[in-house]
Design a protein around this motif. Structure first.
Motif, mmCIF file in Angstrom:
data_model
loop_
_atom_site.group_PDB
_atom_site.id
_atom_site.type_symbol
_atom_site.label_atom_id
_atom_site.label_comp_id
_atom_site.label_asym_id
_atom_site.label_seq_id
_atom_site.Cartn_x
_atom_site.Cartn_y
_atom_site.Cartn_z
ATOM 1 N N GLY A 1 52.847 34.728 63.321
ATOM 2 C CA GLY A 1 53.379 35.932 62.696
ATOM 3 C C GLY A 1 53.765 35.649 61.257
ATOM 4 N N ILE B 1 60.082 38.978 62.314
ATOM 5 C CA ILE B 1 58.750 38.374 62.240
ATOM 6 C C ILE B 1 57.735 39.420 62.675
ATOM 7 C CG2 ILE B 1 57.205 36.601 63.169
ATOM 8 C CD1 ILE B 1 59.602 34.721 63.279
ATOM 9 N N GLU B 2 56.807 39.689 61.767
ATOM 10 C CA GLU B 2 55.813 40.729 62.002
ATOM 11 C C GLU B 2 54.521 40.103 62.516
ATOM 12 O OE1 GLU B 2 55.351 42.825 58.304
ATOM 13 O OE2 GLU B 2 57.512 42.837 57.972
ATOM 14 N N PRO B 3 53.749 40.872 63.297
ATOM 15 C CA PRO B 3 52.445 40.351 63.721
ATOM 16 C C PRO B 3 51.507 40.229 62.527
ATOM 17 C CG PRO B 3 52.734 42.631 64.435
ATOM 18 C CD PRO B 3 54.029 42.202 63.814
ATOM 19 N N ILE B 4 50.463 39.443 62.706
ATOM 20 C CA ILE B 4 49.463 39.286 61.659
ATOM 21 C C ILE B 4 48.774 40.637 61.463
ATOM 22 C CG2 ILE B 4 47.331 38.091 61.030
ATOM 23 C CD1 ILE B 4 49.883 36.355 61.096
#
Length: 158
Positions: A125, A108-111
């Motif tokens: 995310g 899960i990547e940050p925005i």
């Protein structure tokens, strides 16, 4: 081994969003909603589920998307939403519900920081499911600072 979590995936305006399955109580077919006078535009009203009242939020309106008529695929998702120091039962209207799916927590990547004004404060995310991106809702942020009528307090039941 990577840690995975389960998310309910739902569709809104052709995009895929995810809600942690830990917050999902049940999924209902669309039904009549009792309007509330002077409610904010995103608050459709209230429904009764087995003797308990739940406020119903139109996710499209809440996210600044155009409203659409309900279809056969439209669903109401009853959730336990963290508000202040307790869990409150709230219903979200979604265009459709896809499935419960596993998403790798480490992936899960940050925005993304793209500059300008992009309404992303509701997202925790961005995850991936195959080639698709799934925007993960942060329920507390999504409803922060909004006046939601008292739905069923589920903190005692949890």
């Amino acid at each position: 081994m990577a840690a995975t979590s389960q998310y309910l995936t739902l569709g809104l305006a052709g995009e895929t969003f995810g809600i942690s399955i830990r917050n999902v109580r049940e999924i209902l077919d669309m039904r009549p909603i009792s309007r509330l006078p002077h409610a904010p535009n995103f608050l459709l009203g209230m429904i009764d589920v087995r003797g308990s009242g739940y406020p119903i939020v139109d996710l499209r309106t809440k996210l600044g998307l155009p409203a659409v008529e309900a279809t056969e695929a439209t669903r109401i998702i009853i959730l336990d939403v963290p508000m202040k120091d307790r869990l409150v039962g709230v219903g979200f209207v979604a265009d459709c519900v896809f499935e419960v799916t596993d998403i790798d927590e480490e992936a899960i990547e940050p925005i993304p920081e793209v500059g300008g004004k992009w309404q992303s404060d509701y997202a925790a995310g961005i995850g991936r499911k195959g080639e698709k991106f799934v925007v993960i809702f942060d329920l507390a942020k999504l409803l922060a600072n909004d006046e939601i009528p008292e739905g069923r307090d589920t903190s005692r039941a949890a």
